[in-house]
Design a protein around this motif. Structure first.
Motif, PDB file in Angstrom:
ATOM      1  N   MET A   1       0.860  -1.210   0.000  1.00 25.74           N
ATOM      2  CA  MET A   1       0.000   0.000   0.000  1.00 25.74           C
ATOM      3  C   MET A   1       0.887   1.247   0.000  1.00 25.74           C
ATOM      4  O   MET A   1       1.959   1.253   0.581  1.00 25.74           O
ATOM      5  CB  MET A   1      -0.884   0.002   1.250  1.00 25.74           C
ATOM      6  CG  MET A   1      -1.867  -1.157   1.327  1.00 25.74           C
ATOM      7  SD  MET A   1      -3.194  -1.058   0.122  1.00 25.74           S
ATOM      8  CE  MET A   1      -4.463  -0.277   1.097  1.00 25.74           C
ATOM      9  N   ASN A   2       0.366   2.276  -0.633  1.00 28.04           N
ATOM     10  CA  ASN A   2       1.079   3.551  -0.663  1.00 28.04           C
ATOM     11  C   ASN A   2       0.209   4.625  -0.022  1.00 28.04           C
ATOM     12  O   ASN A   2      -1.008   4.622  -0.208  1.00 28.04           O
ATOM     13  CB  ASN A   2       1.346   3.992  -2.107  1.00 28.04           C
ATOM     14  CG  ASN A   2       2.412   3.166  -2.777  1.00 28.04           C
ATOM     15  OD1 ASN A   2       2.295   1.956  -2.835  1.00 28.04           O
ATOM     16  ND2 ASN A   2       3.426   3.807  -3.276  1.00 28.04           N
ATOM     17  N   ARG A   3       0.858   5.540   0.681  1.00 30.53           N
ATOM     18  CA  ARG A   3       0.102   6.636   1.280  1.00 30.53           C
ATOM     19  C   ARG A   3       0.076   7.796   0.292  1.00 30.53           C
ATOM     20  O   ARG A   3       1.110   8.188  -0.244  1.00 30.53           O
ATOM     21  CB  ARG A   3       0.783   7.060   2.583  1.00 30.53           C
ATOM     22  CG  ARG A   3       0.009   8.109   3.333  1.00 30.53           C
ATOM     23  CD  ARG A   3       0.212   8.027   4.847  1.00 30.53           C
ATOM     24  NE  ARG A   3      -0.800   8.838   5.515  1.00 30.53           N
ATOM     25  CZ  ARG A   3      -2.013   8.396   5.801  1.00 30.53           C
ATOM     26  NH1 ARG A   3      -2.373   7.174   5.503  1.00 30.53           N
ATOM     27  NH2 ARG A   3      -2.891   9.190   6.405  1.00 30.53           N
ATOM     28  N   TYR A  13      -7.620  14.807   1.058  1.00 37.27           N
ATOM     29  CA  TYR A  13      -7.747  13.420   1.512  1.00 37.27           C
ATOM     30  C   TYR A  13      -6.360  12.820   1.695  1.00 37.27           C
ATOM     31  O   TYR A  13      -5.456  13.072   0.896  1.00 37.27           O
ATOM     32  CB  TYR A  13      -8.500  12.569   0.474  1.00 37.27           C
ATOM     33  CG  TYR A  13      -9.913  13.028   0.205  1.00 37.27           C
ATOM     34  CD1 TYR A  13     -10.983  12.539   0.938  1.00 37.27           C
ATOM     35  CD2 TYR A  13     -10.174  13.967  -0.805  1.00 37.27           C
ATOM     36  CE1 TYR A  13     -12.291  12.957   0.688  1.00 37.27           C
ATOM     37  CE2 TYR A  13     -11.471  14.385  -1.062  1.00 37.27           C
ATOM     38  CZ  TYR A  13     -12.522  13.885  -0.324  1.00 37.27           C
ATOM     39  OH  TYR A  13     -13.801  14.316  -0.575  1.00 37.27           O
ATOM     40  N   GLU A  14      -6.213  12.001   2.756  1.00 44.43           N
ATOM     41  CA  GLU A  14      -4.997  11.215   2.968  1.00 44.43           C
ATOM     42  C   GLU A  14      -5.450   9.769   3.007  1.00 44.43           C
ATOM     43  O   GLU A  14      -6.331   9.426   3.802  1.00 44.43           O
ATOM     44  CB  GLU A  14      -4.359  11.547   4.313  1.00 44.43           C
ATOM     45  CG  GLU A  14      -4.122  13.015   4.572  1.00 44.43           C
ATOM     46  CD  GLU A  14      -2.664  13.402   4.411  1.00 44.43           C
ATOM     47  OE1 GLU A  14      -1.826  12.486   4.294  1.00 44.43           O
ATOM     48  OE2 GLU A  14      -2.382  14.606   4.393  1.00 44.43           O
ATOM     49  N   ASP A  15      -4.883   8.942   2.145  1.00 44.82           N
ATOM     50  CA  ASP A  15      -5.363   7.569   2.063  1.00 44.82           C
ATOM     51  C   ASP A  15      -4.236   6.600   1.775  1.00 44.82           C
ATOM     52  O   ASP A  15      -3.202   6.973   1.208  1.00 44.82           O
ATOM     53  CB  ASP A  15      -6.397   7.448   0.929  1.00 44.82           C
ATOM     54  CG  ASP A  15      -7.780   7.862   1.375  1.00 44.82           C
ATOM     55  OD1 ASP A  15      -8.269   7.324   2.379  1.00 44.82           O
ATOM     56  OD2 ASP A  15      -8.366   8.744   0.713  1.00 44.82           O
ATOM     57  N   GLU A  16      -4.503   5.346   2.155  1.00 42.87           N
ATOM     58  CA  GLU A  16      -3.626   4.240   1.762  1.00 42.87           C
ATOM     59  C   GLU A  16      -4.258   3.609   0.528  1.00 42.87           C
ATOM     60  O   GLU A  16      -5.450   3.265   0.554  1.00 42.87           O
ATOM     61  CB  GLU A  16      -3.576   3.180   2.863  1.00 42.87           C
ATOM     62  CG  GLU A  16      -3.034   3.662   4.190  1.00 42.87           C
ATOM     63  CD  GLU A  16      -1.521   3.713   4.188  1.00 42.87           C
ATOM     64  OE1 GLU A  16      -0.911   2.993   3.376  1.00 42.87           O
ATOM     65  OE2 GLU A  16      -0.968   4.490   4.987  1.00 42.87           O
ATOM     66  N   VAL A  17      -3.475   3.458  -0.534  1.00 38.77           N
ATOM     67  CA  VAL A  17      -4.033   2.850  -1.750  1.00 38.77           C
ATOM     68  C   VAL A  17      -3.070   1.802  -2.291  1.00 38.77           C
ATOM     69  O   VAL A  17      -1.854   1.879  -2.094  1.00 38.77           O
ATOM     70  CB  VAL A  17      -4.303   3.906  -2.853  1.00 38.77           C
ATOM     71  CG1 VAL A  17      -5.322   4.931  -2.406  1.00 38.77           C
ATOM     72  CG2 VAL A  17      -3.014   4.582  -3.316  1.00 38.77           C
ATOM     73  N   GLU A  18      -3.642   0.845  -3.003  1.00 38.43           N
ATOM     74  CA  GLU A  18      -2.823  -0.117  -3.736  1.00 38.43           C
ATOM     75  C   GLU A  18      -2.111   0.629  -4.859  1.00 38.43           C
ATOM     76  O   GLU A  18      -2.718   1.494  -5.494  1.00 38.43           O
ATOM     77  CB  GLU A  18      -3.727  -1.177  -4.387  1.00 38.43           C
ATOM     78  CG  GLU A  18      -4.441  -2.076  -3.425  1.00 38.43           C
ATOM     79  CD  GLU A  18      -3.614  -3.288  -3.073  1.00 38.43           C
ATOM     80  OE1 GLU A  18      -2.457  -3.371  -3.521  1.00 38.43           O
ATOM     81  OE2 GLU A  18      -4.128  -4.134  -2.333  1.00 38.43           O
ATOM     82  N   PRO A  19      -0.852   0.278  -5.139  1.00 36.42           N
ATOM     83  CA  PRO A  19      -0.137   0.963  -6.221  1.00 36.42           C
ATOM     84  C   PRO A  19      -0.834   0.828  -7.570  1.00 36.42           C
ATOM     85  O   PRO A  19      -0.693   1.675  -8.433  1.00 36.42           O
ATOM     86  CB  PRO A  19       1.224   0.262  -6.261  1.00 36.42           C
ATOM     87  CG  PRO A  19       1.345  -0.464  -4.974  1.00 36.42           C
ATOM     88  CD  PRO A  19      -0.033  -0.708  -4.437  1.00 36.42           C
ATOM     89  N   ARG A  20      -1.618  -0.244  -7.739  1.00 36.74           N
ATOM     90  CA  ARG A  20      -2.262  -0.469  -9.044  1.00 36.74           C
ATOM     91  C   ARG A  20      -3.626   0.209  -9.165  1.00 36.74           C
ATOM     92  O   ARG A  20      -4.275   0.122 -10.211  1.00 36.74           O
ATOM     93  CB  ARG A  20      -2.459  -1.967  -9.249  1.00 36.74           C
ATOM     94  CG  ARG A  20      -3.421  -2.536  -8.244  1.00 36.74           C
ATOM     95  CD  ARG A  20      -3.618  -4.009  -8.362  1.00 36.74           C
ATOM     96  NE  ARG A  20      -4.486  -4.443  -7.275  1.00 36.74           N
ATOM     97  CZ  ARG A  20      -4.840  -5.670  -7.052  1.00 36.74           C
ATOM     98  NH1 ARG A  20      -4.385  -6.624  -7.830  1.00 36.74           N
ATOM     99  NH2 ARG A  20      -5.637  -5.973  -6.067  1.00 36.74           N
ATOM    100  N   LEU A  21      -4.090   0.870  -8.085  1.00 33.51           N
ATOM    101  CA  LEU A  21      -5.446   1.446  -8.105  1.00 33.51           C
ATOM    102  C   LEU A  21      -5.528   2.602  -9.107  1.00 33.51           C
ATOM    103  O   LEU A  21      -4.728   3.542  -9.064  1.00 33.51           O
ATOM    104  CB  LEU A  21      -5.809   1.956  -6.704  1.00 33.51           C
ATOM    105  CG  LEU A  21      -7.229   2.509  -6.550  1.00 33.51           C
ATOM    106  CD1 LEU A  21      -8.264   1.387  -6.620  1.00 33.51           C
ATOM    107  CD2 LEU A  21      -7.368   3.282  -5.239  1.00 33.51           C
ATOM    108  N   LEU A  22      -6.527   2.535  -9.986  1.00 35.34           N
ATOM    109  CA  LEU A  22      -6.728   3.620 -10.943  1.00 35.34           C
ATOM    110  C   LEU A  22      -7.350   4.826 -10.245  1.00 35.34           C
ATOM    111  O   LEU A  22      -8.148   4.677  -9.311  1.00 35.34           O
ATOM    112  CB  LEU A  22      -7.645   3.164 -12.080  1.00 35.34           C
ATOM    113  CG  LEU A  22      -7.128   2.022 -12.953  1.00 35.34           C
ATOM    114  CD1 LEU A  22      -8.193   1.579 -13.962  1.00 35.34           C
ATOM    115  CD2 LEU A  22      -5.851   2.442 -13.679  1.00 35.34           C
ATOM    116  N   LEU A  23      -7.012   6.004 -10.765  1.00 35.37           N
ATOM    117  CA  LEU A  23      -7.557   7.226 -10.166  1.00 35.37           C
ATOM    118  C   LEU A  23      -9.089   7.198 -10.196  1.00 35.37           C
ATOM    119  O   LEU A  23      -9.744   7.587  -9.228  1.00 35.37           O
ATOM    120  CB  LEU A  23      -7.014   8.461 -10.898  1.00 35.37           C
ATOM    121  CG  LEU A  23      -7.527   9.805 -10.407  1.00 35.37           C
ATOM    122  CD1 LEU A  23      -7.217  10.033  -8.931  1.00 35.37           C
ATOM    123  CD2 LEU A  23      -6.939  10.953 -11.253  1.00 35.37           C
TER     124      LEU A  23
END
Ligand code: FES
Ligand code: FES
Length: 155
Positions: A1-3, A13-23
């Motif tokens: 996960m990336n912050r 917004y501050e979030d943890e997302v998968e590197p592959r998540l599309l905008l």
């Protein structure tokens, strides 16, 4: 996960997302901003168009992590104080939509055009929106709506 830290339609917004998540998935699924629609997920239809750091992008072709530190504007951020954006108003008045699925992308694309060319010809409008597909309207009223918004001078 990336912050990531992203400002969307004026909210940070501050979030943890998968590197592959599309905008586009980040906007719709994580932030609940479903005004931005998904037609193809392959960069062909333009329905997912948003503004990223001042540039018009198809948000199915951008990773959420690429928006880190940037400002994103979606169609949901255009109305101000309960008043439609001039392009939203002119799309309504000129009957520039039927199902409305393409409309968020059309409006965001038209907004980008008018920022760079406030007085476009019909041909320039068609050229600018060539990456935005509409299955319903035949495009004529979309061009009329952009011309009307440009003539109003506030878009
Ligand atoms: S959903 Fe992005 S271009 Fe079609
Ligand atoms: S209004 Fe239906 S796709 Fe454009």
């Amino acid at each position: 996960m990336n912050r990531i830290s992203v400002t969307v339609d004026g909210t940070k917004y501050e979030d943890e997302v998968e590197p592959r998540l599309l905008l586009v998935h980040y906007l719709r699924d994580q932030l609940g901003l479903t005004g931005t629609t998904i037609g193809c997920e392959t960069g062909n239809c333009g329905s997912c168009t948003v503004d990223l750091a001042g540039a018009s992008v198809k948000s199915c072709l951008v990773l959420a992590v690429q928006a880190d530190g940037s400002e994103v504007t979606t169609v949901e951020g255009l109305a101000q104080d309960g008043e439609w954006h001039p392009l939203q108003r002119s799309f309504h008045e000129q009957h520039a939509l039927q199902c409305g699925y393409c409309t968020p992308g059309m409006i965001m694309g038209a907004r980008d055009l008018l920022r760079h060319n406030p007085d476009p010809s019909p041909r320039e409008i068609r050229h600018a929106l060539k990456g935005n597909l509409c299955r319903c309207t035949g495009y004529q009223n979309i061009v009329k709506a952009v011309l009307a918004a440009a003539a109003g001078g506030e878009a």
